[in-house]
Design an enzyme around this catalytic site. Structure first.
Site, PDB file in Angstrom:
ATOM      1  N   ARG A   4       0.836  -1.212   0.000  1.00  0.00           N
ATOM      2  CA  ARG A   4       0.000   0.000   0.000  1.00  0.00           C
ATOM      3  C   ARG A   4       0.869   1.260   0.000  1.00  0.00           C
ATOM      4  O   ARG A   4       0.528   2.261  -0.612  1.00  0.00           O
ATOM      5  CB  ARG A   4      -0.929  -0.031   1.215  1.00  0.00           C
ATOM      6  CG  ARG A   4      -2.030  -1.075   1.072  1.00  0.00           C
ATOM      7  CD  ARG A   4      -2.833  -1.210   2.335  1.00  0.00           C
ATOM      8  NE  ARG A   4      -3.583  -0.006   2.661  1.00  0.00           N
ATOM      9  CZ  ARG A   4      -4.171   0.198   3.849  1.00  0.00           C
ATOM     10  NH1 ARG A   4      -4.059  -0.696   4.796  1.00  0.00           N
ATOM     11  NH2 ARG A   4      -4.852   1.294   4.067  1.00  0.00           N
TER      12      ARG A   4
ATOM     13  N   GLN B 113      -9.289   9.443   8.416  1.00  0.00           N
ATOM     14  CA  GLN B 113      -9.107   8.044   8.808  1.00  0.00           C
ATOM     15  C   GLN B 113      -8.100   7.393   7.854  1.00  0.00           C
ATOM     16  O   GLN B 113      -7.663   6.266   8.096  1.00  0.00           O
ATOM     17  CB  GLN B 113     -10.424   7.282   8.734  1.00  0.00           C
ATOM     18  CG  GLN B 113     -11.519   7.852   9.615  1.00  0.00           C
ATOM     19  CD  GLN B 113     -12.864   7.214   9.319  1.00  0.00           C
ATOM     20  OE1 GLN B 113     -13.218   6.186   9.903  1.00  0.00           O
ATOM     21  NE2 GLN B 113     -13.587   7.801   8.401  1.00  0.00           N
TER      22      GLN B 113
ATOM     23  N   ASP C 208      -3.144   7.384   3.731  1.00  0.00           N
ATOM     24  CA  ASP C 208      -2.401   7.861   2.553  1.00  0.00           C
ATOM     25  C   ASP C 208      -2.000   9.324   2.764  1.00  0.00           C
ATOM     26  O   ASP C 208      -2.426   9.961   3.722  1.00  0.00           O
ATOM     27  CB  ASP C 208      -3.253   7.680   1.271  1.00  0.00           C
ATOM     28  CG  ASP C 208      -4.532   8.517   1.249  1.00  0.00           C
ATOM     29  OD1 ASP C 208      -5.622   7.963   1.046  1.00  0.00           O
ATOM     30  OD2 ASP C 208      -4.452   9.759   1.449  1.00  0.00           O
TER      31      ASP C 208
ATOM     32  N   HIS D 163      -5.769   7.572  12.306  1.00  0.00           N
ATOM     33  CA  HIS D 163      -5.397   6.160  12.210  1.00  0.00           C
ATOM     34  C   HIS D 163      -3.983   5.972  11.703  1.00  0.00           C
ATOM     35  O   HIS D 163      -3.618   4.891  11.234  1.00  0.00           O
ATOM     36  CB  HIS D 163      -6.391   5.411  11.308  1.00  0.00           C
ATOM     37  CG  HIS D 163      -7.731   5.262  11.947  1.00  0.00           C
ATOM     38  ND1 HIS D 163      -8.871   4.980  11.232  1.00  0.00           N
ATOM     39  CD2 HIS D 163      -8.129   5.362  13.241  1.00  0.00           C
ATOM     40  CE1 HIS D 163      -9.908   4.893  12.055  1.00  0.00           C
ATOM     41  NE2 HIS D 163      -9.472   5.147  13.278  1.00  0.00           N
TER      42      HIS D 163
ATOM     43  N   GLU E  60     -22.886   6.966  -1.444  1.00  0.00           N
ATOM     44  CA  GLU E  60     -24.239   6.452  -1.141  1.00  0.00           C
ATOM     45  C   GLU E  60     -24.478   6.629   0.348  1.00  0.00           C
ATOM     46  O   GLU E  60     -23.533   6.922   1.091  1.00  0.00           O
ATOM     47  CB  GLU E  60     -24.324   4.963  -1.523  1.00  0.00           C
ATOM     48  CG  GLU E  60     -23.596   4.025  -0.567  1.00  0.00           C
ATOM     49  CD  GLU E  60     -22.497   3.226  -1.240  1.00  0.00           C
ATOM     50  OE1 GLU E  60     -22.590   2.965  -2.438  1.00  0.00           O
ATOM     51  OE2 GLU E  60     -21.520   2.909  -0.544  1.00  0.00           O
TER      52      GLU E  60
HETATM   53  C1  BV8 Z   1     -10.784   1.378  19.294  1.00  0.00           C
HETATM   54  C2  BV8 Z   1      -6.077   2.068   9.649  1.00  0.00           C
HETATM   55  C3  BV8 Z   1     -10.756   1.441  21.595  1.00  0.00           C
HETATM   56  C4  BV8 Z   1      -5.344   0.846   9.237  1.00  0.00           C
HETATM   57  C5  BV8 Z   1      -8.323   1.404  10.336  1.00  0.00           C
HETATM   58  C6  BV8 Z   1     -16.469  -5.251  18.566  1.00  0.00           C
HETATM   59  C7  BV8 Z   1     -15.355  -6.058  18.643  1.00  0.00           C
HETATM   60  C8  BV8 Z   1     -14.065  -5.535  18.529  1.00  0.00           C
HETATM   61  C9  BV8 Z   1     -13.867  -4.175  18.340  1.00  0.00           C
HETATM   62  C10 BV8 Z   1     -14.993  -3.400  18.253  1.00  0.00           C
HETATM   63  C11 BV8 Z   1     -16.271  -3.905  18.364  1.00  0.00           C
HETATM   64  N1  BV8 Z   1     -17.140  -2.871  18.241  1.00  0.00           N
HETATM   65  C12 BV8 Z   1     -16.451  -1.732  18.038  1.00  0.00           C
HETATM   66  C13 BV8 Z   1     -15.139  -2.046  18.073  1.00  0.00           C
HETATM   67  C14 BV8 Z   1     -14.051  -1.125  17.925  1.00  0.00           C
HETATM   68  C15 BV8 Z   1     -13.491  -1.186  16.511  1.00  0.00           C
HETATM   69  C16 BV8 Z   1     -14.594  -1.117  15.490  1.00  0.00           C
HETATM   70  O1  BV8 Z   1     -15.206  -0.067  15.320  1.00  0.00           O
HETATM   71  N2  BV8 Z   1     -14.848  -2.245  14.820  1.00  0.00           N
HETATM   72  C17 BV8 Z   1     -15.908  -2.251  13.817  1.00  0.00           C
HETATM   73  C18 BV8 Z   1     -15.485  -3.140  12.653  1.00  0.00           C
HETATM   74  C19 BV8 Z   1     -17.177  -2.738  14.490  1.00  0.00           C
HETATM   75  N3  BV8 Z   1     -12.671  -0.004  16.438  1.00  0.00           N
HETATM   76  C20 BV8 Z   1     -11.378  -0.070  16.834  1.00  0.00           C
HETATM   77  O2  BV8 Z   1     -10.814  -1.078  17.170  1.00  0.00           O
HETATM   78  C21 BV8 Z   1     -10.675   1.283  16.907  1.00  0.00           C
HETATM   79  N4  BV8 Z   1     -10.061   1.388  18.200  1.00  0.00           N
HETATM   80  O3  BV8 Z   1     -11.994   1.294  19.312  1.00  0.00           O
HETATM   81  O4  BV8 Z   1     -10.028   1.456  20.388  1.00  0.00           O
HETATM   82  C22 BV8 Z   1      -9.818   1.450  22.649  1.00  0.00           C
HETATM   83  C23 BV8 Z   1     -10.242   2.000  23.815  1.00  0.00           C
HETATM   84  C24 BV8 Z   1      -9.376   2.026  24.841  1.00  0.00           C
HETATM   85  C25 BV8 Z   1      -8.109   1.502  24.706  1.00  0.00           C
HETATM   86  C26 BV8 Z   1      -7.693   0.931  23.527  1.00  0.00           C
HETATM   87  C27 BV8 Z   1      -8.556   0.898  22.484  1.00  0.00           C
HETATM   88  C28 BV8 Z   1      -9.563   1.405  15.901  1.00  0.00           C
HETATM   89  C29 BV8 Z   1     -10.127   1.312  14.514  1.00  0.00           C
HETATM   90  C30 BV8 Z   1      -9.057   1.704  13.517  1.00  0.00           C
HETATM   91  C31 BV8 Z   1      -8.764   0.554  12.584  1.00  0.00           C
HETATM   92  N5  BV8 Z   1      -7.886   1.041  11.510  1.00  0.00           N
HETATM   93  N6  BV8 Z   1      -7.510   1.913   9.390  1.00  0.00           N
HETATM   94  C32 BV8 Z   1      -5.318   0.678   7.734  1.00  0.00           C
HETATM   95  O5  BV8 Z   1      -5.701   1.600   6.994  1.00  0.00           O
HETATM   96  O6  BV8 Z   1      -4.876  -0.404   7.329  1.00  0.00           O
HETATM   97  S1  BV8 Z   1      -9.985   1.258   9.987  1.00  0.00           S
HETATM   98  C33 BV8 Z   1     -10.369   1.667   8.393  1.00  0.00           C
HETATM   99  O7  BV8 Z   1     -11.745   1.316   8.158  1.00  0.00           O
HETATM  100  C34 BV8 Z   1     -10.374   3.157   8.091  1.00  0.00           C
HETATM  101  O8  BV8 Z   1      -9.327   3.828   8.683  1.00  0.00           O
HETATM  102  C35 BV8 Z   1     -11.704   3.645   8.564  1.00  0.00           C
HETATM  103  O9  BV8 Z   1     -11.647   4.073   9.900  1.00  0.00           O
HETATM  104  C36 BV8 Z   1     -12.551   2.417   8.546  1.00  0.00           C
HETATM  105  C37 BV8 Z   1     -13.735   2.601   7.637  1.00  0.00           C
HETATM  106  O10 BV8 Z   1     -13.227   2.737   6.360  1.00  0.00           O
HETATM  107  P1  BV8 Z   1     -13.746   3.939   5.413  1.00  0.00           P
HETATM  108  O11 BV8 Z   1     -12.667   4.949   5.372  1.00  0.00           O
HETATM  109  O12 BV8 Z   1     -15.098   4.396   5.814  1.00  0.00           O
HETATM  110  O13 BV8 Z   1     -13.793   3.149   4.051  1.00  0.00           O
HETATM  111  P2  BV8 Z   1     -14.931   2.135   3.585  1.00  0.00           P
HETATM  112  O14 BV8 Z   1     -14.371   1.343   2.458  1.00  0.00           O
HETATM  113  O15 BV8 Z   1     -15.522   1.427   4.759  1.00  0.00           O
HETATM  114  O16 BV8 Z   1     -16.061   3.108   3.025  1.00  0.00           O
HETATM  115  C38 BV8 Z   1     -15.754   3.951   1.935  1.00  0.00           C
HETATM  116  C39 BV8 Z   1     -16.941   4.866   1.759  1.00  0.00           C
HETATM  117  O17 BV8 Z   1     -16.649   5.770   0.680  1.00  0.00           O
HETATM  118  C40 BV8 Z   1     -18.217   4.131   1.374  1.00  0.00           C
HETATM  119  O18 BV8 Z   1     -19.284   4.657   2.143  1.00  0.00           O
HETATM  120  C41 BV8 Z   1     -18.399   4.460  -0.107  1.00  0.00           C
HETATM  121  O19 BV8 Z   1     -19.772   4.597  -0.442  1.00  0.00           O
HETATM  122  C42 BV8 Z   1     -17.727   5.800  -0.212  1.00  0.00           C
HETATM  123  N7  BV8 Z   1     -17.156   6.076  -1.534  1.00  0.00           N
HETATM  124  C43 BV8 Z   1     -16.564   5.197  -2.403  1.00  0.00           C
HETATM  125  N8  BV8 Z   1     -16.159   5.862  -3.508  1.00  0.00           N
HETATM  126  C44 BV8 Z   1     -16.491   7.171  -3.328  1.00  0.00           C
HETATM  127  C45 BV8 Z   1     -17.121   7.314  -2.077  1.00  0.00           C
HETATM  128  N9  BV8 Z   1     -17.570   8.490  -1.621  1.00  0.00           N
HETATM  129  C46 BV8 Z   1     -17.399   9.578  -2.415  1.00  0.00           C
HETATM  130  N10 BV8 Z   1     -16.802   9.514  -3.627  1.00  0.00           N
HETATM  131  C47 BV8 Z   1     -16.337   8.340  -4.111  1.00  0.00           C
HETATM  132  N11 BV8 Z   1     -15.746   8.302  -5.324  1.00  0.00           N
END
Ligand code: BV8
Length: 236
Positions: free
Chosen positions: A62, A94, A97, A112, A206
């Protein structure tokens, strides 16, 4: 939505969707990153401990891909906003890049982490990093062969959360661009902003998982929606 000219303190959150038109895979689209790799294998501390070569190779790929992509009009429009907006602006991304910076933004909060940063697990210092890590290079500071990608994995604490929550509590406009609203704590920022009385705007291809929290949602490509919104805000 109140007239754009009223806003004095704006917080913007971007996600992978703002970089999609630059050619960087999003996470949850068809063929996206989480279809090519299992999250628990490449984006968790447990995955890194289990198979560091797989994880270091995933981020090397990446990081190398950054050289082949360019910022798109959405990144450039946010840089224009930073340069011309007379109020306070905090850009939180988030994304790991560097396209916001290459699009001209000077102040970018990478909650992140960043592909172009190395974190040493021995001295815990960070270094700018454009090379690979799967060849286990030594830390530029302490020389230990203990570098990891400086990105926040699942289960790890995102960066500068205190600063973000203070800004959300004080903002009068929160704008979410190109994110699915699937991952916390970022996905909860819109609710923080709402409870602070801010107007909330979603610009996304969306409806996201959190669309119902926004006072206004505009759907379409970021390269079109973001320049239009910035022009509207600066014109009034
Ligand atoms: C934390 C970096 C607490 C790395 C990323 C249950 C079990 C276990 C954990 C959890 C749980 N419930 C909640 C959690 C916490 C967990 C979480 O939320 N899990 C989810 C899956 C349920 N979160 C964490 O663990 C976070 N930490 O909570 O810590 C804590 C508290 C105390 C002490 C210690 C810890 C940390 C999360 C960070 C993970 N790292 N990225 C890497 O890049 O490799 S996450 C990664 O996915 C992104 O950074 C971003 O945050 C996330 C979502 O991605 P998006 O950016 O939204 O991208 P996605 O593809 O999903 O969507 C793209 C969107 O763009 C779409 O809507 C699409 O329609 C749109 N789009 C597409 N093309 C276009 C467009 N829009 C406009 N124009 C276009 N052309």
């Amino acid at each position: 939505m109140v007239p754009m000219a009223e806003f004095k303190r704006i917080v913007i959150l971007t996600g992978a969707g703002i970089s999609a038109e630059s050619g960087i895979d999003t996470f949850r689209s068809a063929g996206g990153l989480w279809e090519q790799h299992k999250v628990e294998d490449v984006a968790t501390p447990e995955g890194f401990a289990r198979d560091p070569d797989l994880v270091l190779g995933f981020y090397d790929m990446r990081r190398a891909a950054l050289a082949k992509v360019e910022p798109n009009p959405a990144h450039v429009a946010l840089a224009r906003l930073e340069a011309e907006f007379s109020g306070q602006l905090l850009l939180v991304t988030q994304n790991v890049d560097d396209l916001h910076e290459r699009g001209g933004s000077k102040q970018v909060l990478h909650m992140h982490g960043e592909l172009k940063s190395a974190l040493c697990t021995s001295c815990e210092m960070r270094s700018e990093w454009n090379a690979t890590m799967s060849d286990r290079p030594s830390c530029p500071i302490c020389k230990a062969s203990a570098l990891r990608p400086d990105v926040v994995w699942f289960g790890e604490m995102p960066y500068q959360m205190e600063r973000i929550y203070v800004a959300l509590a004080e903002c009068d406009l929160f704008v979410s661009i190109g994110t699915s609203g699937a991952v916390y704590p970022a996905a909860g920022f819109v609710q923080e902003a709402r409870s602070a009385g801010a107007a909330t705007l979603e610009l996304n291809l969306e409806p996201s998982e959190g669309s119902h929290f926004f006072s206004e949602s505009r759907h379409g490509k970021a390269s079109k929606l973001v320049p239009e919104w910035v022009a509207q805000l600066l014109a009034e």
